[in-house]
Scaffold this motif. Structure first.
Motif, PDB file in Angstrom:
ATOM      1  N   LYS B 258       3.985  -0.133  15.488  1.00 52.40           N
ATOM      2  CA  LYS B 258       3.765   0.129  14.062  1.00 52.40           C
ATOM      3  C   LYS B 258       4.921   0.880  13.371  1.00 52.40           C
ATOM      4  N   PRO B 259       5.468   1.953  13.981  1.00 51.55           N
ATOM      5  CA  PRO B 259       6.553   2.664  13.280  1.00 51.55           C
ATOM      6  C   PRO B 259       7.761   1.759  12.987  1.00 51.55           C
ATOM      7  N   PHE B 260       8.080   0.871  13.918  1.00 50.72           N
ATOM      8  CA  PHE B 260       9.204  -0.042  13.702  1.00 50.72           C
ATOM      9  C   PHE B 260       8.887  -1.028  12.574  1.00 50.72           C
ATOM     10  N   VAL B 261       7.623  -1.452  12.506  1.00 50.17           N
ATOM     11  CA  VAL B 261       7.222  -2.412  11.470  1.00 50.17           C
ATOM     12  C   VAL B 261       7.273  -1.769  10.083  1.00 50.17           C
ATOM     13  N   MET B 262       6.851  -0.502   9.994  1.00 54.47           N
ATOM     14  CA  MET B 262       6.915   0.185   8.699  1.00 54.47           C
ATOM     15  C   MET B 262       8.365   0.248   8.213  1.00 54.47           C
ATOM     16  N   ALA B 263       9.287   0.550   9.133  1.00 55.17           N
ATOM     17  CA  ALA B 263      10.705   0.623   8.764  1.00 55.17           C
ATOM     18  C   ALA B 263      11.248  -0.768   8.436  1.00 55.17           C
ATOM     19  N   ALA B 264      10.819  -1.778   9.187  1.00 55.60           N
ATOM     20  CA  ALA B 264      11.321  -3.140   8.945  1.00 55.60           C
ATOM     21  C   ALA B 264      10.828  -3.668   7.597  1.00 55.60           C
ATOM     22  N   ASP B 265       9.551  -3.473   7.293  1.00 52.70           N
ATOM     23  CA  ASP B 265       9.039  -3.920   5.985  1.00 52.70           C
ATOM     24  C   ASP B 265       9.780  -3.213   4.850  1.00 52.70           C
ATOM     25  N   LEU B 266      10.108  -1.940   5.087  1.00 53.72           N
ATOM     26  CA  LEU B 266      10.860  -1.176   4.088  1.00 53.72           C
ATOM     27  C   LEU B 266      12.233  -1.794   3.831  1.00 53.72           C
ATOM     28  N   VAL B 267      12.986  -2.058   4.876  1.00 57.19           N
ATOM     29  CA  VAL B 267      14.359  -2.547   4.674  1.00 57.19           C
ATOM     30  C   VAL B 267      14.398  -4.038   4.308  1.00 57.19           C
ATOM     31  N   LEU B 268      13.286  -4.754   4.520  1.00 55.07           N
ATOM     32  CA  LEU B 268      13.255  -6.183   4.194  1.00 55.07           C
ATOM     33  C   LEU B 268      12.579  -6.471   2.853  1.00 55.07           C
ATOM     34  N   GLY B 269      12.448  -5.432   2.012  1.00 53.80           N
ATOM     35  CA  GLY B 269      12.010  -5.668   0.641  1.00 53.80           C
ATOM     36  C   GLY B 269      10.518  -5.872   0.474  1.00 53.80           C
ATOM     37  N   ARG B 270       9.724  -5.369   1.431  1.00 58.28           N
ATOM     38  CA  ARG B 270       8.274  -5.570   1.335  1.00 58.28           C
ATOM     39  C   ARG B 270       7.533  -4.263   1.083  1.00 58.28           C
ATOM     40  N   ASP B 271       8.209  -3.288   0.471  1.00 55.33           N
ATOM     41  CA  ASP B 271       7.591  -1.976   0.291  1.00 55.33           C
ATOM     42  C   ASP B 271       8.114  -1.355  -1.015  1.00 55.33           C
ATOM     43  N   ASP B 272       7.323  -1.508  -2.117  1.00 60.76           N
ATOM     44  CA  ASP B 272       7.755  -0.998  -3.423  1.00 60.76           C
ATOM     45  C   ASP B 272       7.958   0.506  -3.407  1.00 60.76           C
ATOM     46  N   TYR B 273       9.141   0.943  -3.796  1.00 64.12           N
ATOM     47  CA  TYR B 273       9.474   2.364  -3.887  1.00 64.12           C
ATOM     48  C   TYR B 273       9.208   3.100  -2.580  1.00 64.12           C
ATOM     49  N   ALA B 274       9.207   2.373  -1.464  1.00 71.10           N
ATOM     50  CA  ALA B 274       8.993   2.977  -0.140  1.00 71.10           C
ATOM     51  C   ALA B 274       7.645   3.689  -0.041  1.00 71.10           C
ATOM     52  N   LEU B 275       6.684   3.288  -0.866  1.00 67.90           N
ATOM     53  CA  LEU B 275       5.413   4.020  -0.909  1.00 67.90           C
ATOM     54  C   LEU B 275       4.631   3.911   0.398  1.00 67.90           C
ATOM     55  N   ARG B 276       4.560   2.699   0.977  1.00 71.15           N
ATOM     56  CA  ARG B 276       3.823   2.534   2.230  1.00 71.15           C
ATOM     57  C   ARG B 276       4.507   3.316   3.352  1.00 71.15           C
ATOM     58  N   TYR B 277       5.831   3.240   3.400  1.00 74.87           N
ATOM     59  CA  TYR B 277       6.587   3.939   4.445  1.00 74.87           C
ATOM     60  C   TYR B 277       6.355   5.445   4.368  1.00 74.87           C
ATOM     61  N   ILE B 278       6.480   5.991   3.169  1.00 68.29           N
ATOM     62  CA  ILE B 278       6.352   7.448   3.016  1.00 68.29           C
ATOM     63  C   ILE B 278       4.915   7.887   3.306  1.00 68.29           C
ATOM     64  N   ASP B 279       3.936   7.099   2.866  1.00 74.99           N
ATOM     65  CA  ASP B 279       2.535   7.428   3.141  1.00 74.99           C
ATOM     66  C   ASP B 279       2.292   7.425   4.659  1.00 74.99           C
ATOM     67  N   TYR B 280       2.808   6.407   5.345  1.00 72.83           N
ATOM     68  CA  TYR B 280       2.643   6.318   6.798  1.00 72.83           C
ATOM     69  C   TYR B 280       3.327   7.508   7.481  1.00 72.83           C
ATOM     70  N   TYR B 281       4.517   7.824   7.016  1.00 69.76           N
ATOM     71  CA  TYR B 281       5.263   8.943   7.606  1.00 69.76           C
ATOM     72  C   TYR B 281       4.479  10.248   7.462  1.00 69.76           C
ATOM     73  N   ARG B 282       3.923  10.484   6.272  1.00 74.58           N
ATOM     74  CA  ARG B 282       3.167  11.720   6.043  1.00 74.58           C
ATOM     75  C   ARG B 282       1.996  11.839   7.004  1.00 74.58           C
ATOM     76  N   LYS B 283       1.297  10.733   7.233  1.00 75.48           N
ATOM     77  CA  LYS B 283       0.097  10.765   8.074  1.00 75.48           C
ATOM     78  C   LYS B 283       0.429  10.808   9.567  1.00 75.48           C
ATOM     79  N   ASN B 284       1.653  10.485   9.936  1.00 78.01           N
ATOM     80  CA  ASN B 284       2.000  10.378  11.359  1.00 78.01           C
ATOM     81  C   ASN B 284       3.228  11.202  11.725  1.00 78.01           C
TER      82      ASN B 284
END
Lengths: 291, 291
Positions: B258-284
């Motif tokens: 999962k952590p790799f996927v969050m980063a991959a979706d971020l760099v591949l343009g599937r995460d507006d304003y990095a919101l999903r990535y940052i939310d995931y990071y905060r919780k984990n």
């Protein structure tokens, strides 16, 4: 697809040659010798001292850097005096090819005068001023050069325009007698925290440059994660995607990125029987590949 | 390039729909409910107990699985009886779409009878026996299906031949009235420890299938690192390269990937304003994104 075949770029120090090419292991250009945002390095350079420079160089070399980028640009530092001095100091201690990095052609010219091999020059752009002042230096020194895929209008958000800037640099270099294989294109990278499309734009630029020019490709990788947490993993993950598209010699903090590069070279067919990966793992297993 | 546009695949449980598509965040199919190499899970299935199954399911769901693969194949387990029983037990506890995974069409048929939504069936191949026994089940149930890019000759080392197998599956499905968007192609993955080209072959197969068929693409990711140390990082790095080429719904251990996927979706343009990535990071954030 009528893809141009990939080519090899050779750079060297007095006793060591590094070959950059798509079929070879990724070449890492260490980015840390640059005072921007580094207070101690900046102060030591202002005072004309070499200790901080040599410390940063040692870390990058020990982590597996193939080339060191050297930039001394900071307020209160005379680059024309300081760049050759720093270059000489590094080469006295480490036999490793350097990337002479300055926005002042006169500083690069001064560093070339003390450089014993074939360096990389960082950088030229497709701006007319830059082409006219930097390319003759590259030709005279028989150096290789990093070409930034931007022109008078800055960094385009359109990959086709970045390609056009790269094509202009290659054409002007060839017109001066610099072989195309001595031009490495920097496809440019902005933060995905600002615009989620930035990663895709850079990947598309890499693909276009690889297919239409065949030259080696570099990238200042860490920009992608500017403003975000856990930057190391973001950089490493983007690096894997970019290496898969044709990036061959990223500019990176080697200490942080090396484990990702070993894994990327492994999965991208650049590691026979996983020998390099396993050897690296054995030497760095504390905490699992340097984590 | 005359690339076929990407399409969307919808699967569902009683109350939840998951949409797989190239412009969306990566869909993760949890791989852990499979007794191969798991002694306790195997023994509990042989005894007809559900506790280990539900434990594995809970881990995958809590880590962020979108779909759970369910395979009960082991010596001493009657899949025709057990697969529907396990499917029912999981769906009683978790409202999540399932991937019904068996080499016995009769077991899949029995599981379909208790399944309340639109499941994924794993799998059909381009072998004549498989096409004839599995596709009619898929059609009758209105399910989606994973097509393995192999035929009677096994897994080809030639990406073009893997594409040909995929094309055959899609053509036969369409001939039966199964929409192409309900076929997900598994591009297949072998270990790079045995042959360094395996990663490149799979990446090339993904590109060919994406461009010529436009369907969604899966992969049993962890095979790539079989026999190597620090597998998590190898899998994560290859995942990033594969997602960049068109992989949309890998079969993975979600806890680890999962952590790799969050980063991959971020760099591949599937995460507006990095919101999903940052939310995931905060919780984990303990230990940095779950490391």
């Amino acid at each position: 697809m009528n893809e141009v075949p990939g080519m090899e770029t050779r750079v060297s120090s007095a006793g060591r040659e590094v070959v950059i090419g798509r079929a070879r292991p990724t070449v890492l250009i260490g980015e840390r010798i640059n005072p921007t945002g580094k207070k101690r390095l900046k102060e030591s350079l202002q005072a004309g001292q070499m200790d901080q420079v040599l410390l940063e160089a040692e870390w990058q070399v020990r982590a597996g850097a193939d080339i060191l980028d050297v930039n001394v640009g900071a307020g209160g530092v005379d680059e024309i005096k300081m760049l050759p001095k720093v270059v000489a100091a590094i080469l006295e201690t480490f036999d490793i090819p350097l990337c002479l990095d300055s926005s002042h052609p006169a500083a690069i010219e001064a560093a070339l005068a003390v450089y014993p091999g074939k360096p990389l020059i960082n950088s030229v752009s497709a701006e007319e001023d830059s082409l006219e002042s930097v390319l003759p230096l590259v030709k005279r020194a028989g150096a290789a050069v990093i070409g930034l895929a931007l022109d008078e209008e800055g960094i385009s958000s359109d990959p086709e325009k970045r390609l056009a800037a790269a094509q202009k640099i290659v054409a002007r270099a060839e017109a001066l007698g610099i072989p195309r294989s001595d031009v490495i294109i920097d496809c440019l990278m902005l933060s995905v925290a600002v615009n989620k499309e930035e990663g895709l734009k850079t990947l598309e630029t890499i693909r276009l440059v690889r297919e239409s020019l065949g030259v080696n490709i570099t990238l200042g990788l860490s920009n992608i994660s500017f403003g975000l947490p856990d930057r190391e993993r973001i950089n490493g993950i983007f690096l894997a995607a970019a290496l898969g598209q044709g990036l061959t010699c990223p500019i990176v903090d080697v200490v942080k990125i090396k484990p990702f590069v070993m894994a990327a070279d492994l999965v991208l067919g650049r590691d026979d029987y996983a020998l390099r990966y396993i050897d690296y793992y054995r030497k760095n297993r504390k905490g699992g590949l340097g984590r």
